[in-house]
Design an enzyme around this catalytic site. Sequence first.
Site, mmCIF file in Angstrom:
data_model
loop_
_atom_site.group_PDB
_atom_site.id
_atom_site.type_symbol
_atom_site.label_atom_id
_atom_site.label_comp_id
_atom_site.label_asym_id
_atom_site.label_seq_id
_atom_site.Cartn_x
_atom_site.Cartn_y
_atom_site.Cartn_z
ATOM 1 N N GLY A 392 0.811 -1.348 -0.097
ATOM 2 C CA GLY A 392 -0.244 0.074 -0.093
ATOM 3 C C GLY A 392 0.989 1.463 0.084
ATOM 4 N N SER A 393 0.313 2.226 0.538
ATOM 5 C CA SER A 393 0.648 3.677 0.722
ATOM 6 C C SER A 393 2.366 4.017 0.987
ATOM 7 C CB SER A 393 -0.119 4.616 1.167
ATOM 8 O OG SER A 393 -1.393 4.488 0.369
ATOM 9 N N SER A 394 2.596 2.801 1.941
ATOM 10 C CA SER A 394 4.019 3.212 2.450
ATOM 11 C C SER A 394 5.189 3.474 1.142
ATOM 12 C CB SER A 394 4.606 1.957 2.903
ATOM 13 O OG SER A 394 4.000 1.956 4.095
#
Length: 709
Positions: A392-394
Amino acid sequence: MNKKKKKKSLVPFRLNVLFFIVFMLFSILVLRLGELQIVFGEDFKREIERTEAVTVSNPVPRGKMFDRNGNIIVDNTPLNAITYTKSQKTSQEEMLETAEKLAKIINMDTEKIPVRDKKDYWIIKHPKQAKEKITKKEWAQYEEKKLEDKDIYKLQLERVTDEELNSIQGEDLETLAIYRKFNSGYALTPQIVKNKDVTPDEFAAVSENLENLPGVDTTTDWDRLYVTGNTLRSILGDVSSSESGLPKDQLEKYLVKDYSRNDRVGKSYLEQKYEDVLHGEKAKVKNITDKSGKVLSTEVISEGKRGKDLVLTIDMDLQKQVEQIIEEEMWAAKQKYPNTALLDRAFVVVMNPKTGEVLSLGGRQIVKDKETGKPEMRDYAQGTFTSSYAVGSSVKGATILTGYQTGAIKPGTVLLDEPLRIASTKPKSSWKTFGSINDQRALQVSSNVYMFKTAIAMAGGHYVPNKPLPLDYTAFNTMRRYFSQFGLGVRTGIDLPNEMTGFPGADKTPGLLLDLAIGQYDTYTPLQLAQYVSTIANGGYRVQPHIVKEIREPLMENNELGPIIKELEPKVLNRIDMKEEWINRVQEGFRMVMQVGDGTGVGHWKNKTYNPAGKTGTAQAFYDGSDKSKRMTPVTSLSLVTYAPEDNPEVAMAVVVPWAYQGHSGPSINHLIGTRVMDAYFNLKNSRQEPAAENAEIAAEVPAAGNNQ
């Protein structure tokens, strides 16, 4: 004239005398050589044939392993052992006779004896009955050379009955167990007969009867001791037993290096990776044997040396806390939230972002016990680099920097966060609509749409609501190439075997490029995430992670470190191809995530005194774990990357919790684990500094020698 003639006549006389002396000396020499050859020749010949020097190597204990603070984590524990060394001419009957004597003194485990070995033993003990199992017709075929020895023996084996096998009981079984050990060794190479649970009485009894037990000896063996139990157990690795010896698939490699077939070697991870260091220098012994193979004398050539020691980068105190935190938070989430049925693992990697030293590799997995069927937590630290997930957004920090480098965006570019409506696809949006935002604000609130529009610009696309969105598929390669500069999608280079790279999505339809930009298409390992955030934290240098810090000379003293042989220096794999001011801008965005306003990590991290920076991640994925009946179930995976302090990072961390929950909401287990681990790191640091400061104060108060007042 007469005087001159007289002088001349003397010269030949002197020459004749000289020749005579030389002749006599040669004659004596010839007679002596003849005497040696004729009279004593047979004796010397027999002496040459009588003795032979054979050099054998005896194994030594392996090197130890220490953590970064000098605490021993892998050691050797001494064992009383009984060994057997057969000579080159030892007969089967002699070995069996010795085995029978030894069976009267020691107890042997007889449960693992194969049926084939029992049949062999029965044939040896009952040669007459075994011969009778072959028919006259078969013996006739044997005489006619239509059947060979191996054919006859095979028939005998096939015809040994269960009743005959069951007749091998009690001491006979123990004799067979011992005989198997005797027969598995090589000539003049000590073979361990028993080294587990040798009682003091057994050891003493065997020692007292060595004269009646040819080839048998008592000695001290060793076993590997993992001091910290299951902590980091999978990473430390395993060693083969003396019974299993060298792995079959690597037999030739080890034999070339002077290993014996029954030597113990590292089978996995650190024990295997550093086998050449840990194995040590074998003791060499020269055995003088007669022609029959009987050992006449033994001479020690070299004493041997224990394997070299490894000092790891791991902080074992931190490692223990990390594993405990993961366990507690996983159990708590599963008890509190009913939608966490598929949650069965979590990972934490803690490392120094400037040196690549791995401080902790934490991985725990819930599995069902095969006997009880109850779930239990097991070590899965190797999963930090052997398994990969959508995170995800990491990864959005890499997306922003890739946007700068490709010209898709510039520092400070403002884009409208709005739902994207592309023809024939579902609307793609952020978790909340944010309106007009710049790059740093996009990181702070984790805007998906900002990343989508960056990827669209990178691929030469032009978004028009409700219209098709053609994109240049080569943008997949471009984005992955820049991501790899951070360590995403490539091997990190850690000094452990079996590292995986993750899985890049194979399809290149336009919408999937947008998913790639927000970490929901390709998969990455937790260790890759740690390397990625370390690269941002240290200003753009991708440093190779490593788990071994030093190789040291072994010392005889218990648990003491010897002189350094080799120190593993930090290794920079590459400098990302991006400007320093760009990296600084992403660093500020990461700080805003954790410390400013409505940053996605503020609720958990704002009040931390160590000033963290980082990025959170939530990925909508599909379950692909061990429960096959649940495969392709929609799940939410969580991740987190962080470092601290934000202005001078000394520690970086990645947390990955695959399949954390089903549905739209669930536990923030990535933050719960992450904050507790980072707190543990700084608490340990402070607790270690306080005694040092106190000692310094005490030293300052003590008057120097000769200055007593």
